[in-house]
Enzyme design. Structure first.
Site, PDB file in Angstrom:
ATOM      1  N   ASP A 172       7.505  12.375   2.615  1.00 50.48           N
ATOM      2  CA  ASP A 172       7.249  12.108   1.209  1.00 50.48           C
ATOM      3  C   ASP A 172       8.138  13.028   0.395  1.00 50.48           C
ATOM      4  OD1 ASP A 172       5.968  12.032  -1.503  1.00 50.48           O
ATOM      5  OD2 ASP A 172       4.472  10.832  -0.448  1.00 50.48           O
ATOM      6  N   CYS A 200       4.950   3.779   0.445  1.00 48.99           N
ATOM      7  CA  CYS A 200       5.557   4.426  -0.719  1.00 48.99           C
ATOM      8  C   CYS A 200       5.809   3.393  -1.818  1.00 48.99           C
ATOM      9  CB  CYS A 200       6.867   5.105  -0.328  1.00 48.99           C
ATOM     10  SG  CYS A 200       8.061   4.019   0.471  1.00 48.99           S
ATOM     11  N   PRO A 201       5.930   3.837  -3.057  1.00 50.57           N
ATOM     12  CA  PRO A 201       6.257   2.907  -4.142  1.00 50.57           C
ATOM     13  C   PRO A 201       7.708   2.467  -4.061  1.00 50.57           C
ATOM     14  CG  PRO A 201       6.229   5.152  -4.968  1.00 50.57           C
ATOM     15  CD  PRO A 201       5.743   5.215  -3.547  1.00 50.57           C
ATOM     16  N   THR A 227       3.127  -2.725   4.147  1.00 50.08           N
ATOM     17  CA  THR A 227       2.051  -3.235   3.294  1.00 50.08           C
ATOM     18  C   THR A 227       2.223  -2.725   1.867  1.00 50.08           C
ATOM     19  OG1 THR A 227       0.655  -1.367   3.975  1.00 50.08           O
ATOM     20  CG2 THR A 227       0.362  -3.445   5.160  1.00 50.08           C
ATOM     21  N   SER A 228       3.434  -2.315   1.514  1.00 49.58           N
ATOM     22  CA  SER A 228       3.673  -1.707   0.208  1.00 49.58           C
ATOM     23  C   SER A 228       4.457  -2.635  -0.712  1.00 49.58           C
ATOM     24  CB  SER A 228       4.394  -0.369   0.375  1.00 49.58           C
ATOM     25  OG  SER A 228       4.459   0.326  -0.847  1.00 49.58           O
ATOM     26  N   ARG A 229       5.781  -2.629  -0.632  1.00 44.89           N
ATOM     27  CA  ARG A 229       6.615  -3.494  -1.454  1.00 44.89           C
ATOM     28  C   ARG A 229       7.726  -4.077  -0.595  1.00 44.89           C
ATOM     29  NH1 ARG A 229       2.889  -3.566  -4.139  1.00 44.89           N
ATOM     30  NH2 ARG A 229       2.622  -3.015  -6.350  1.00 44.89           N
ATOM     31  N   ASP A 253       3.148  -7.529   5.132  1.00 44.33           N
ATOM     32  CA  ASP A 253       2.239  -8.111   4.155  1.00 44.33           C
ATOM     33  C   ASP A 253       2.976  -8.389   2.857  1.00 44.33           C
ATOM     34  OD1 ASP A 253      -0.458  -8.898   3.324  1.00 44.33           O
ATOM     35  OD2 ASP A 253      -0.328  -7.194   1.942  1.00 44.33           O
ATOM     36  N   GLU A 258       9.356 -12.475  -2.270  1.00 44.30           N
ATOM     37  CA  GLU A 258       8.050 -13.126  -2.219  1.00 44.30           C
ATOM     38  C   GLU A 258       7.567 -13.689  -3.546  1.00 44.30           C
ATOM     39  OE1 GLU A 258       4.482 -10.122  -3.023  1.00 44.30           O
ATOM     40  OE2 GLU A 258       5.573  -9.566  -1.228  1.00 44.30           O
ATOM     41  N   HIS A 290       0.612 -10.926   1.200  1.00 46.79           N
ATOM     42  CA  HIS A 290       0.249  -9.862   0.246  1.00 46.79           C
ATOM     43  C   HIS A 290      -1.269  -9.816   0.066  1.00 46.79           C
ATOM     44  CE1 HIS A 290       2.366  -7.363  -3.061  1.00 46.79           C
ATOM     45  NE2 HIS A 290       1.203  -6.816  -2.778  1.00 46.79           N
TER      46      HIS A 290
END
Length: 329
Positions: A172, A200-201, A227-229, A253, A258, A290
């Site tokens: 991080d 993470c974003p 599972t984030s972006r 996800d 998308e 998502h």
């Protein structure tokens, strides 16, 4: 009573927002908030939008010109909002957290399904095929799981991994002090992890953090979980890694392109996204639409916090969960 325009509405949204709403007149629109639909905001006091709405400069300026002062995102991410355009024109609110457990548990579900071939076993037994051939997995206990991003979801996911007896490495940009988390350099995480999960974003720095160069550093057969972006992963590089065997499996996800696909039914339409079509066809890839956030607890949190944000803003002119600051009209 303040009037709110609610975009990209799904049946479960209406159920939970109606349950907790006792203050606003909400009109629900099934379509996304985009430059083509933004004229619908006229005569409203506020707007509620979601993660795949296209909130660009045109949308922001339309809201500003129509004197709609506030946009409440019913999600934590806001990379789909033109924040530069919004500054000084409209207030952007968000839900910083709802259920980190929902997303963290879904990430582990993807790992377990891919590893133990649950999806394949389910299809086989439906045809009364009880063979165990090609269903071999591995023990997660003792494996090294790399976690990129240690916000609330990342930390919950680390706890889940530790519960399985896995060794956890984390990266991080802003490490959590005194957390007991084993932080390492990103290159070390890439080289030593058997499984890598993204929490993470999406920023300029994390865009395509998984690419051909980072994949080249990884172990042969590494599992990648996102599972984030979607844009954290460069899709073509992922596909190349799966084809070469460098990437042993992928659980997604989210997907880079998308926004025009996820949350909708295209089962009778030929999808023109060739990369997505190939990924869906791969036996070592699982794609969910998502849905990692989709638990009753999370939906309750999203509805209650979004409504609370709007209530706070209209009562005080400010909101603790605001992500834009400056004078608005």
């Amino acid at each position: 009573m303040k009037k709110i325009a609610f975009f990209d509405t799904k049946p479960y949204d209406k159920i939970w927002f109606d349950k907790f709403n006792d203050e606003f007149e909400i009109d629900y629109f099934e379509g996304k908030l985009t430059p083509k639909t933004c004229k619908l905001v006229r005569d409203y006091d506020g707007v509620v939008a979601f993660v795949n709405d296209d909130i660009d400069k045109t949308v922001i300026n339309t809201m500003y010109n129509e004197k709609v002062p506030v946009l409440a995102m019913r999600c934590s991410g806001y990379n789909n909002v033109d924040m530069k355009a919004a500054q000084g024109k409209i207030r952007i609110l968000r839900v910083p957290a709802y259920s980190p457990y929902a997303v963290a548990e879904h990430a582990m579900a993807l790992i377990l399904t891919l590893n133990r071939k649950i999806h394949k076993a389910y299809i086989r037994t439906r045809d009364f095929n009880f063979s165990l051939n090609r269903l071999i997995g591995f023990d997660i206990h003792g494996k090294t799981i790399g976690v990129i991003g240690t916000g609330q979801i990342g930390r919950v996911f680390i706890d889940v991994c530790r519960g399985f007896g896995a060794n956890v490495l984390a990266y991080d940009k802003y490490p959590s002090k005194d957390s007991g988390i084993n932080y390492v350099e990103l290159e070390t995480l890439f080289r030593e992890s058997d499984i890598i999960s993204l929490h993470c974003p999406l920023t300029k720095e994390t865009h395509h953090i998984i690419n051909k160069d980072s994949i080249a550093m990884m172990k042969q057969g590494v599992y990648l979980i996102n599972t984030s972006r979607g844009s954290l992963i460069e899709s073509q590089s992922l596909l190349d890694g799966l084809t070469s065997g460098k990437v042993g499996a992928a659980g997604l996800d989210v997907y880079e392109e998308e926004s025009d696909l996820f949350y909708e039914d295209f089962s009778n339409i030929v999808i023109k996204d060739d990369i997505l079509s190939i990924l869906v066809s791969r036996p070592n890839v699982i794609i969910t639409s998502h849905q990692a956030f989709l638990t009753e607890e999370a939906l309750k949190g999203i509805a209650s916090v979004t409504l609370s944000n709007l209530k706070e803003y209209f009562q005080t002119g400010t909101c603790a969960n605001e992500i834009t600051f400056g004078t608005t009209q």
